[in-house]
Design a protein around this motif. Structure first.
Motif, PDB file in Angstrom:
ATOM      1  N   SER A 152       6.647 -18.718 -58.650  1.00 20.44           N
ATOM      2  CA  SER A 152       5.510 -18.182 -59.283  1.00 20.44           C
ATOM      3  C   SER A 152       4.925 -16.752 -58.408  1.00 20.44           C
ATOM      4  O   SER A 152       4.968 -16.780 -57.260  1.00 20.44           O
ATOM      5  N   LEU A 153       4.970 -15.813 -59.197  1.00 17.40           N
ATOM      6  CA  LEU A 153       4.746 -14.570 -58.542  1.00 17.40           C
ATOM      7  C   LEU A 153       3.538 -13.721 -59.346  1.00 17.40           C
ATOM      8  O   LEU A 153       3.463 -14.011 -60.507  1.00 17.40           O
ATOM      9  N   LYS A 154       2.663 -13.139 -58.685  1.00 22.44           N
ATOM     10  CA  LYS A 154       1.575 -12.628 -58.993  1.00 22.44           C
ATOM     11  C   LYS A 154       1.266 -11.063 -58.428  1.00 22.44           C
ATOM     12  O   LYS A 154       1.438 -11.048 -57.354  1.00 22.44           O
ATOM     13  N   ARG A 155       1.017 -10.454 -59.133  1.00 25.38           N
ATOM     14  CA  ARG A 155       0.833  -8.741 -58.797  1.00 25.38           C
ATOM     15  C   ARG A 155      -0.635  -8.604 -58.216  1.00 25.38           C
ATOM     16  O   ARG A 155      -1.524  -9.204 -59.217  1.00 25.38           O
ATOM     17  N   VAL A 156      -0.800  -8.263 -57.062  1.00 25.59           N
ATOM     18  CA  VAL A 156      -2.281  -8.271 -56.575  1.00 25.59           C
ATOM     19  C   VAL A 156      -2.429  -6.750 -56.209  1.00 25.59           C
ATOM     20  O   VAL A 156      -1.447  -5.969 -55.708  1.00 25.59           O
ATOM     21  N   ILE A 157      -3.690  -6.142 -56.148  1.00 22.89           N
ATOM     22  CA  ILE A 157      -4.067  -4.848 -55.742  1.00 22.89           C
ATOM     23  C   ILE A 157      -4.423  -5.001 -54.286  1.00 22.89           C
ATOM     24  O   ILE A 157      -5.116  -5.728 -53.701  1.00 22.89           O
ATOM     25  N   VAL A 158      -3.887  -4.148 -53.367  1.00 24.58           N
ATOM     26  CA  VAL A 158      -4.074  -3.960 -51.956  1.00 24.58           C
ATOM     27  C   VAL A 158      -4.815  -2.670 -51.636  1.00 24.58           C
ATOM     28  O   VAL A 158      -4.413  -1.627 -51.950  1.00 24.58           O
ATOM     29  N   ARG A 159      -6.084  -2.995 -51.000  1.00 25.20           N
ATOM     30  CA  ARG A 159      -6.848  -1.750 -50.768  1.00 25.20           C
ATOM     31  C   ARG A 159      -6.872  -1.684 -49.551  1.00 25.20           C
ATOM     32  O   ARG A 159      -7.012  -2.606 -48.558  1.00 25.20           O
ATOM     33  N   GLY A 160      -6.847  -0.453 -48.902  1.00 25.62           N
ATOM     34  CA  GLY A 160      -7.234  -0.007 -47.433  1.00 25.62           C
ATOM     35  C   GLY A 160      -8.250  -0.389 -46.705  1.00 25.62           C
ATOM     36  O   GLY A 160      -9.383  -0.837 -47.688  1.00 25.62           O
ATOM     37  N   GLU A 161      -8.418  -0.588 -45.541  1.00 25.95           N
ATOM     38  CA  GLU A 161      -9.662  -0.704 -44.890  1.00 25.95           C
ATOM     39  C   GLU A 161     -10.720   0.125 -45.319  1.00 25.95           C
ATOM     40  O   GLU A 161     -11.848  -0.480 -45.416  1.00 25.95           O
ATOM     41  N   HIS A 162     -10.394   1.476 -45.622  1.00 26.98           N
ATOM     42  CA  HIS A 162     -11.633   2.278 -45.902  1.00 26.98           C
ATOM     43  C   HIS A 162     -11.433   2.563 -47.377  1.00 26.98           C
ATOM     44  O   HIS A 162     -10.603   3.466 -47.706  1.00 26.98           O
ATOM     45  N   ALA A 163     -12.066   2.289 -48.102  1.00 26.84           N
ATOM     46  CA  ALA A 163     -11.995   2.282 -49.614  1.00 26.84           C
ATOM     47  C   ALA A 163     -11.721   3.522 -50.100  1.00 26.84           C
ATOM     48  O   ALA A 163     -11.320   4.106 -50.916  1.00 26.84           O
ATOM     49  N   GLN A 164     -12.852   4.463 -49.450  1.00 27.60           N
ATOM     50  CA  GLN A 164     -12.926   5.935 -49.883  1.00 27.60           C
ATOM     51  C   GLN A 164     -11.590   6.662 -49.496  1.00 27.60           C
ATOM     52  O   GLN A 164     -11.161   7.839 -50.273  1.00 27.60           O
ATOM     53  N   SER A 165     -10.885   6.446 -48.339  1.00 31.19           N
ATOM     54  CA  SER A 165     -10.059   7.353 -47.811  1.00 31.19           C
ATOM     55  C   SER A 165      -8.721   6.667 -47.810  1.00 31.19           C
ATOM     56  O   SER A 165      -7.491   7.423 -48.017  1.00 31.19           O
ATOM     57  N   ASP A 166      -8.336   5.353 -47.834  1.00 33.97           N
ATOM     58  CA  ASP A 166      -7.121   4.712 -47.747  1.00 33.97           C
ATOM     59  C   ASP A 166      -6.626   4.307 -49.110  1.00 33.97           C
ATOM     60  O   ASP A 166      -7.465   4.377 -50.041  1.00 33.97           O
ATOM     61  N   PRO A 167      -5.423   4.598 -49.436  1.00 30.45           N
ATOM     62  CA  PRO A 167      -4.685   4.612 -50.884  1.00 30.45           C
ATOM     63  C   PRO A 167      -5.010   3.087 -51.069  1.00 30.45           C
ATOM     64  O   PRO A 167      -4.537   2.224 -50.212  1.00 30.45           O
ATOM     65  N   VAL A 168      -4.721   3.072 -52.387  1.00 29.78           N
ATOM     66  CA  VAL A 168      -4.769   1.766 -53.204  1.00 29.78           C
ATOM     67  C   VAL A 168      -3.137   1.311 -53.226  1.00 29.78           C
ATOM     68  O   VAL A 168      -2.511   2.200 -53.983  1.00 29.78           O
ATOM     69  N   SER A 169      -2.548   0.435 -53.245  1.00 31.56           N
ATOM     70  CA  SER A 169      -1.273  -0.106 -53.698  1.00 31.56           C
ATOM     71  C   SER A 169      -1.415  -1.467 -54.199  1.00 31.56           C
ATOM     72  O   SER A 169      -2.491  -1.904 -54.291  1.00 31.56           O
ATOM     73  N   ASP A 170      -0.227  -1.837 -54.662  1.00 31.97           N
ATOM     74  CA  ASP A 170       0.056  -3.459 -54.937  1.00 31.97           C
ATOM     75  C   ASP A 170       1.195  -4.056 -54.721  1.00 31.97           C
ATOM     76  O   ASP A 170       2.137  -3.320 -54.086  1.00 31.97           O
ATOM     77  N   LYS A 171       1.023  -5.420 -54.780  1.00 29.91           N
ATOM     78  CA  LYS A 171       2.457  -6.088 -54.297  1.00 29.91           C
ATOM     79  C   LYS A 171       2.595  -7.283 -54.857  1.00 29.91           C
ATOM     80  O   LYS A 171       1.651  -7.787 -55.611  1.00 29.91           O
ATOM     81  N   LEU A 172       3.389  -8.114 -54.605  1.00 25.72           N
ATOM     82  CA  LEU A 172       3.626  -9.377 -55.300  1.00 25.72           C
ATOM     83  C   LEU A 172       3.260 -10.394 -54.193  1.00 25.72           C
ATOM     84  O   LEU A 172       3.762 -10.517 -53.183  1.00 25.72           O
ATOM     85  N   GLU A 173       2.618 -11.448 -54.783  1.00 22.30           N
ATOM     86  CA  GLU A 173       2.262 -12.842 -53.940  1.00 22.30           C
ATOM     87  C   GLU A 173       2.759 -13.981 -54.576  1.00 22.30           C
ATOM     88  O   GLU A 173       2.954 -13.949 -55.720  1.00 22.30           O
ATOM     89  N   GLY A 174       3.156 -14.896 -53.735  1.00 18.89           N
ATOM     90  CA  GLY A 174       3.857 -16.107 -54.294  1.00 18.89           C
ATOM     91  C   GLY A 174       5.009 -16.467 -53.750  1.00 18.89           C
ATOM     92  O   GLY A 174       5.302 -16.374 -52.590  1.00 18.89           O
ATOM     93  N   GLY A 175       5.895 -16.729 -54.579  1.00 12.80           N
ATOM     94  CA  GLY A 175       7.431 -16.997 -54.246  1.00 12.80           C
ATOM     95  C   GLY A 175       7.804 -18.385 -54.856  1.00 12.80           C
ATOM     96  O   GLY A 175       7.393 -18.733 -56.026  1.00 12.80           O
ATOM     97  N   VAL A 176       8.622 -19.262 -54.145  1.00 13.74           N
ATOM     98  CA  VAL A 176       9.127 -20.456 -54.542  1.00 13.74           C
ATOM     99  C   VAL A 176       8.012 -21.547 -54.213  1.00 13.74           C
ATOM    100  O   VAL A 176       7.735 -21.710 -53.055  1.00 13.74           O
TER     101      VAL A 176
END
Length: 417
Positions: A152-176
Motif C-alpha cells: 500500500s503506497l500513498k503519495r503525500v504532500i510534504v510542506r516545509g517548516e515555514h510554509a511561506q519560504s520553504d518549498p513544497v515536495s511530495d513523497k510516498l508513504e506506506g510499503g509492505v
C-alpha cells in the motif's frame, strides 16, 4: 444511569441459505465402510477426494485467515494449512468454530502448521523496501501486481517548516504490509528501480514444537528444497517428541528430477524414527501460482505423472499443490490420475497401491484465497475485525465460490445458487 447495551442478534438467525447449502454438503459425506477405522480425513485421502486449503506458510493476516477458514470449513475441506504462528492457529480454529455454530453437522478439518528446513524456500520470505527511496511519481507496479494486497503506497504532500519560504515536495508513504505478504516474489521483478528485496527466514523449531502439543493442531508440513537431507534431519531432531502428537506429517517438496525419489526415500527413513501418524507427500509443482491461469497447474500434474509411474516411491499419501486451480481436476482426469487406483494400461500383476488412490487429493492456495477474497473485499469497512458471518449475503456468495473449487474434487451434486 445508562441503559445496558442490547445483546447481539443470535448468530444463526439470518443464515438460513448458508445453513441449507452447507448442510447439503455435510449430508453428502460418503458412507463409511464397515470395519474402516480410518479418520474421515484419511478416508478422503484413500478415496482421492481430500481437499486442503493453504492459507499460506507466511500469510499472517489473522482476520483473513479466520474468514477463509470459516468459509472453507463450510465447503467441506479436510485440512487447513497455516503459518506456524500461535495467533494464526487460533484464527483458523476460531473460523472452524464459527462454521460449526452455523452448521453443527459440519466436519471439523484438521489444522496443519507449515515450517521450513531451509531459508531458500520461497514460501518463507517477505518483500521489503523503503518507500522513501521510491520516486513520488512512480506508477507503483508492485502494488498493482501483488495478489495479496500486501503493498500500500500513498503519495503525500510534504510542506516545509515555514510554509511561506520553504518549498513544497511530495513523497510516498506506506510499503509492505508484512502480515499479508506471503513471498510470491512478483513485485521483485516489476520494480522499475530495483528497490524491493526478499527477506528470507526459517521458522523457529522450539516455537513449532510448542504448537504441535496444542490440542487444536493436528498436523505439520515441512517444506524442504530437496537439496540435501542434512537440514531436514536437523529440523526433525529439533522438533523432538512433539511430532508424535500429530496425526499427520506432510513433506512439501519440488520436482528435482531423477534425484527426487532417492531424496524422498532418505527423508522417509529419517521420519521413521519418531513419526507415529500418517505421512503425506505434497508435490509442489509451481509454487504460489495457482491464481495465474490454466497453464500454472501443468507442472504439478506432470510431477504426479512422473512419480506415480515409479514402483520404488516411498510409502504415504500423495497430494498436489503449487499452481493448483479450477483446471487441476480436468488435467488430472486427462492424465488418468483423478481418483485412480491403478495406472492407465496396467495389468493386474502390475497394479500399484490398489487399495487407495494414487493421488490422494489436491491442496489449493492462491486460487482458493483469490476467489473468496473477491467477496471479502466487498464487505463494508469497519473498525476491528470484519467477520463475514455478520454479512450473510456475502457469506453465502463466498461459500458458493468455495464450493465451485471443492465440489469437483469431492463430487458434490450441483447445489442451487
Amino acid at each position: 444511569m445508562a441503559a445496558a447495551p442490547a445483546p447481539p442478534p443470535p448468530l444463526l438467525a439470518s443464515h438460513a441459505a448458508v445453513r441449507a447449502a452447507a448442510s447439503r454438503v455435510a449430508a453428502y459425506r460418503p458412507i463409511r465402510v464397515a470395519g474402516d477405522d480410518h479418520p474421515p480425513q484419511v478416508a478422503a485421502l484413500r478415496r482421492g477426494d481430500w481437499v486442503k486449503l493453504i492459507c499460506g506458510a507466511s500469510f499472517e493476516d489473522a482476520a483473513d485467515v479466520r474468514n477463509l477458514s470459516l468459509v472453507y470449513t463450510l465447503a467441506g475441506v479436510d485440512c487447513i494449512d497455516c503459518a506456524a504462528d500461535a495467533s494464526v492457529v487460533s484464527a483458523v480454529n476460531e473460523g472452524i468454530d464459527v462454521a460449526a455454530s452455523i452448521v453443527p453437522s459440519v466436519q471439523r478439518p484438521w489444522v496443519m502448521v507449515s515450517v521450513n528446513d531451509d531459508c531458500r524456500d520461497l514460501h518463507f520470505r517477505k518483500a521489503e523496501f523503503d518507500p522513501e527511496e521510491c520516486p513520488p511519481d512512480c506508477s507503483k507496479p508492485c502494488e498493482k501486481v501483488c495478489p495479496a494486497d500486501a503493498i500500500s503506497l500513498k503519495r503525500v504532500i510534504v510542506r516545509g517548516e515555514h510554509a511561506q519560504s520553504d518549498p513544497v515536495s511530495d513523497k510516498l508513504e506506506g510499503g509492505v504490509i508484512i502480515q499479508r505478504c506471503y513471498g510470491c516474489g512478483r513485485c521483485l521483478s516489476v520494480c522499475p528501480y530495483d528497490r524491493i528485496r526478499a527477506m528470507s527466514y526459517v521458522r523457529d523449531p522450539a516455537t513449532t514444537a510448542e504448537l504441535l502439543i496444542r490440542s487444536d493442531v493436528d498436523a505439520i508440513e515441512i517444506h524442504t528444497t530437496g537439496k540435501g537431507t542434512g537440514m531436514f534431519n536437523t529440523l526433525w531432531n529439533s522438533l523432538g517428541e512433539s511430532v508424535s502428537n500429530v496425526k499427520l506429517v506432510a513433506v512439501s517438496l519440488p520436482n528435482a528430477g531423477k534425484s527426487t525419489i532417492d531424496f524422498m526415500n532418505a527423508i522417509y527413513t529419517i521420519m521413521q524414527s519418531r513419526a507415529e501418524g500418517y505421512n503425506l507427500w505434497q508435490l509442489d509443482g509451481r509454487p504460489m501460482s495457482g491464481d495465474i491461469g490454466r497453464g500454472a497447474t501443468r507442472e504439478t500434474v506432470s510431477f504426479a505423472v512422473d512419480l506415480t509411474s515409479l514402483p520404488d516411491r516411498p510409502p504415504g499419501f500423495y497430494q498436489l499443490a503449487g499452481g493448483t486451480n479450477l483446471h487441476t481436476v480436468d488435467y488430472l482426469k486427462k492424465a488418468g490420475l483423478f481418483k485412480a487406483r491403478t495406472l492407465p494400461g496396467t495389468t493386474t500383476s502390475e497394479k500399484i497401491g490398489s487399495q487407495e488412490a494414487l493421488i490422494g487429493g489436491i491442496a489449493y492456495g492462491g486460487y482458493a484465497r483469490k476467489i473468496v477474497g473477491r467477496v471479502l473485499h466487498k464487505m463494508p469497512s469497519q473498525v476491528g475485525c470484519m467477520r463475514i458471518e455478520n454479512h450473510p449475503g456475502y457469506l453465502l456468495e463466498a461459500l458458493q465460490e468455495a464450493l465451485s473449487l471443492v465440489g469437483p474434487v469431492k463430487g458434490y451434486p450441483d447445489l442451487p445458487k
